[in-house]
Design a protein around this motif. Sequence first.
Motif, short mmCIF file in Angstrom:
data_model
loop_
_atom_site.label_atom_id
_atom_site.label_comp_id
_atom_site.label_asym_id
_atom_site.label_seq_id
_atom_site.Cartn_x
_atom_site.Cartn_y
_atom_site.Cartn_z
N ILE A 288 0.85 -1.19 0.00
CA ILE A 288 0.00 0.00 0.00
C ILE A 288 0.88 1.24 0.00
O ILE A 288 1.64 1.47 0.96
CB ILE A 288 -0.94 0.02 1.21
CG1 ILE A 288 -1.80 -1.26 1.22
CG2 ILE A 288 -1.84 1.25 1.19
CD1 ILE A 288 -2.71 -1.38 2.41
N ALA A 289 0.82 2.03 -1.07
CA ALA A 289 1.60 3.25 -1.19
C ALA A 289 0.77 4.45 -0.76
O ALA A 289 -0.45 4.38 -0.67
CB ALA A 289 2.08 3.43 -2.63
N GLY A 290 1.47 5.56 -0.47
CA GLY A 290 0.78 6.79 -0.12
C GLY A 290 0.52 6.96 1.36
O GLY A 290 -0.25 7.84 1.75
N VAL A 291 1.14 6.14 2.20
CA VAL A 291 0.95 6.24 3.65
C VAL A 291 1.90 7.30 4.20
O VAL A 291 3.12 7.15 4.13
CB VAL A 291 1.20 4.89 4.34
CG1 VAL A 291 0.98 4.99 5.84
CG2 VAL A 291 0.30 3.82 3.73
N GLN A 292 1.35 8.37 4.74
CA GLN A 292 2.14 9.50 5.20
C GLN A 292 2.05 9.63 6.73
O GLN A 292 1.12 10.23 7.25
CB GLN A 292 1.66 10.79 4.54
CG GLN A 292 1.70 10.78 3.03
CD GLN A 292 3.14 10.79 2.50
OE1 GLN A 292 4.04 11.30 3.14
NE2 GLN A 292 3.32 10.22 1.32
N GLY A 293 2.97 9.03 7.43
CA GLY A 293 3.06 9.25 8.87
C GLY A 293 2.17 8.36 9.71
O GLY A 293 1.43 7.50 9.23
N PHE B 165 -1.95 -1.29 -3.86
CA PHE B 165 -3.02 -0.32 -3.64
C PHE B 165 -2.42 1.04 -3.33
O PHE B 165 -1.22 1.17 -3.05
CB PHE B 165 -3.93 -0.76 -2.48
CG PHE B 165 -4.65 -2.05 -2.71
CD1 PHE B 165 -5.93 -2.06 -3.22
CD2 PHE B 165 -4.04 -3.27 -2.44
CE1 PHE B 165 -6.62 -3.25 -3.44
CE2 PHE B 165 -4.70 -4.46 -2.66
CZ PHE B 165 -5.98 -4.45 -3.16
N VAL B 166 -3.28 2.06 -3.36
CA VAL B 166 -2.87 3.41 -3.00
C VAL B 166 -3.77 3.91 -1.87
O VAL B 166 -5.00 3.79 -1.95
CB VAL B 166 -2.98 4.38 -4.20
CG1 VAL B 166 -2.62 5.81 -3.76
CG2 VAL B 166 -2.07 3.93 -5.33
N TRP B 167 -3.14 4.42 -0.82
CA TRP B 167 -3.88 4.99 0.31
C TRP B 167 -4.18 6.46 0.02
O TRP B 167 -3.30 7.22 -0.36
CB TRP B 167 -3.06 4.88 1.58
CG TRP B 167 -3.69 5.48 2.80
CD1 TRP B 167 -3.40 6.67 3.38
CD2 TRP B 167 -4.73 4.89 3.59
NE1 TRP B 167 -4.21 6.88 4.48
CE2 TRP B 167 -5.03 5.81 4.64
CE3 TRP B 167 -5.45 3.71 3.53
CZ2 TRP B 167 -6.00 5.56 5.59
CZ3 TRP B 167 -6.42 3.46 4.48
CH2 TRP B 167 -6.68 4.38 5.50
N GLN B 168 -5.45 6.85 0.16
CA GLN B 168 -5.87 8.22 -0.13
C GLN B 168 -6.47 8.82 1.13
O GLN B 168 -7.69 8.85 1.29
CB GLN B 168 -6.92 8.23 -1.24
CG GLN B 168 -6.48 7.50 -2.50
CD GLN B 168 -7.59 7.42 -3.53
OE1 GLN B 168 -7.50 8.01 -4.60
NE2 GLN B 168 -8.65 6.72 -3.22
N GLY C 285 9.89 4.22 2.11
CA GLY C 285 9.33 5.50 1.74
C GLY C 285 7.90 5.61 2.24
O GLY C 285 7.62 5.47 3.43
N ASP C 286 6.95 5.87 1.32
CA ASP C 286 5.55 6.00 1.72
C ASP C 286 4.78 4.71 1.46
O ASP C 286 3.55 4.70 1.47
CB ASP C 286 4.88 7.16 0.98
CG ASP C 286 4.72 6.90 -0.51
OD1 ASP C 286 5.30 5.91 -1.02
OD2 ASP C 286 3.98 7.66 -1.17
N ALA C 287 5.48 3.61 1.21
CA ALA C 287 4.83 2.34 0.90
C ALA C 287 5.07 1.33 2.02
O ALA C 287 6.18 1.20 2.54
CB ALA C 287 5.34 1.77 -0.42
N LEU C 288 4.00 0.62 2.38
CA LEU C 288 4.08 -0.43 3.38
C LEU C 288 3.76 -1.76 2.71
O LEU C 288 2.88 -1.84 1.85
CB LEU C 288 3.07 -0.19 4.51
CG LEU C 288 3.16 1.13 5.27
CD1 LEU C 288 2.06 1.21 6.31
CD2 LEU C 288 4.52 1.28 5.94
N ARG C 289 4.49 -2.78 3.12
CA ARG C 289 4.20 -4.13 2.64
C ARG C 289 3.79 -4.99 3.83
O ARG C 289 4.50 -5.06 4.83
CB ARG C 289 5.41 -4.75 1.94
CG ARG C 289 5.76 -4.12 0.59
CD ARG C 289 7.04 -4.73 0.05
NE ARG C 289 7.46 -4.11 -1.18
CZ ARG C 289 7.30 -4.62 -2.40
NH1 ARG C 289 6.72 -5.81 -2.53
NH2 ARG C 289 7.72 -3.99 -3.46
#
Length: 387
Positions: free
Chosen positions: A266-271, A382-385, A298-302
């Motif tokens: 999941i990318a786009g995870v900020q903090g 996926f992308v986190w929004q 970076g901003d991606a979690l696996r």
Amino acid sequence: MIRFVMTMMAMLAMLWLPSAFANNLYHASVPLDNGAQTSQQAAKQQGLLDVLVKVSGQRDIADNPSVQNRLNDVDGLITQVGYGETARTENSESVRTLEVGFDSQQVQALLRDAGLPLWGTPRPSVLVWLVDDRGAEREIVWEQSDVALVDALRDSAAKRGLPVLVPVGDFDDLMAISASDLWGGFIGPVSDASQRYQADGIVIAKLTPQGIRWQFFPDASDLQADQQRGQGDSAAMINAIADYYATRTAVVFDQNDDSQAVTLAIAGVQGGDDYVQLERTLAGLNALQSAHLSELEGDALRFTVRLAASQQALINELTANREIRLMTPQERLDYAGSEKVETSPQQPAGSALESMDEDVRLNSEPTLEGDVLAEDDTTLWFVWQSS
């Protein structure tokens, strides 16, 4: 640091507390004809059927052989029994009811053994705009309007476990939309007036002497994307909407004991705030048995996850959440071709976010349509929004 981690652990523990709405899914209120023992036993059996309809999303649940067999042992599933009564109306007296609560784990086990789906929580919420054309002029029906249809709508929604909202009709609503906007189906005003309610779907229902004509927009963020039409009464409308969502977000559990393990990226995870919300989302998925944070880049979690259902069930259940979407093929190519992203300022090395890699035990639940996006057969992107 210790205090921060303890605070975060306390927050995560709170995520597991069952909500009142989730408990209501396993509660039934059944009218009693009289106080006879035979009537009470029949009411218990009807209560179990009512709960199974809500929890599975299937209206024909009574036809299943496993369900029929379990009706004879309904007492073994009951956790609470009491009495109540329906509210008095102008045309009828109040009716005594049997209030029955059922054990959620046993109900879910029954569905699993019967090969039936589980439609879990949180469920999509639906905002219903009602326009009454039965009087001298068309009027919008608000939440507090003295119209029997509002009560009937709520009763039908409660029977299916579907969260339904009716606009309150305050100054903001009155300024944002008119009866003619709704009757004409003007998407712009309907979309603008609906935003404050943060609903997943929107309904425009027109009350006529012949019944209700309705339009259902499943995706409130894009009213042009899809819609369904129908007519009938409030129960038929609610059943059609509940069937729509249950078909797409209910999970049929995998009967194979060797559950599949996949990587969820999941990318786009900020903090930390995004991480906590993401964990909360994963904790509510029925398609997962467990999840373990295996890598932070970076901003991606696996996450290494073990499935309780199919990959498609996981995709459908995840993307039913407005904060998560599938990564497009082009985004995946761009992501794979880019340089490794350095740790962002919101996620300093050694932070509590990076240290939260313990296993997360998850529930078991439900769907959406879309292509499986993977760099191989076992990685879903996926992308986190976050809002």
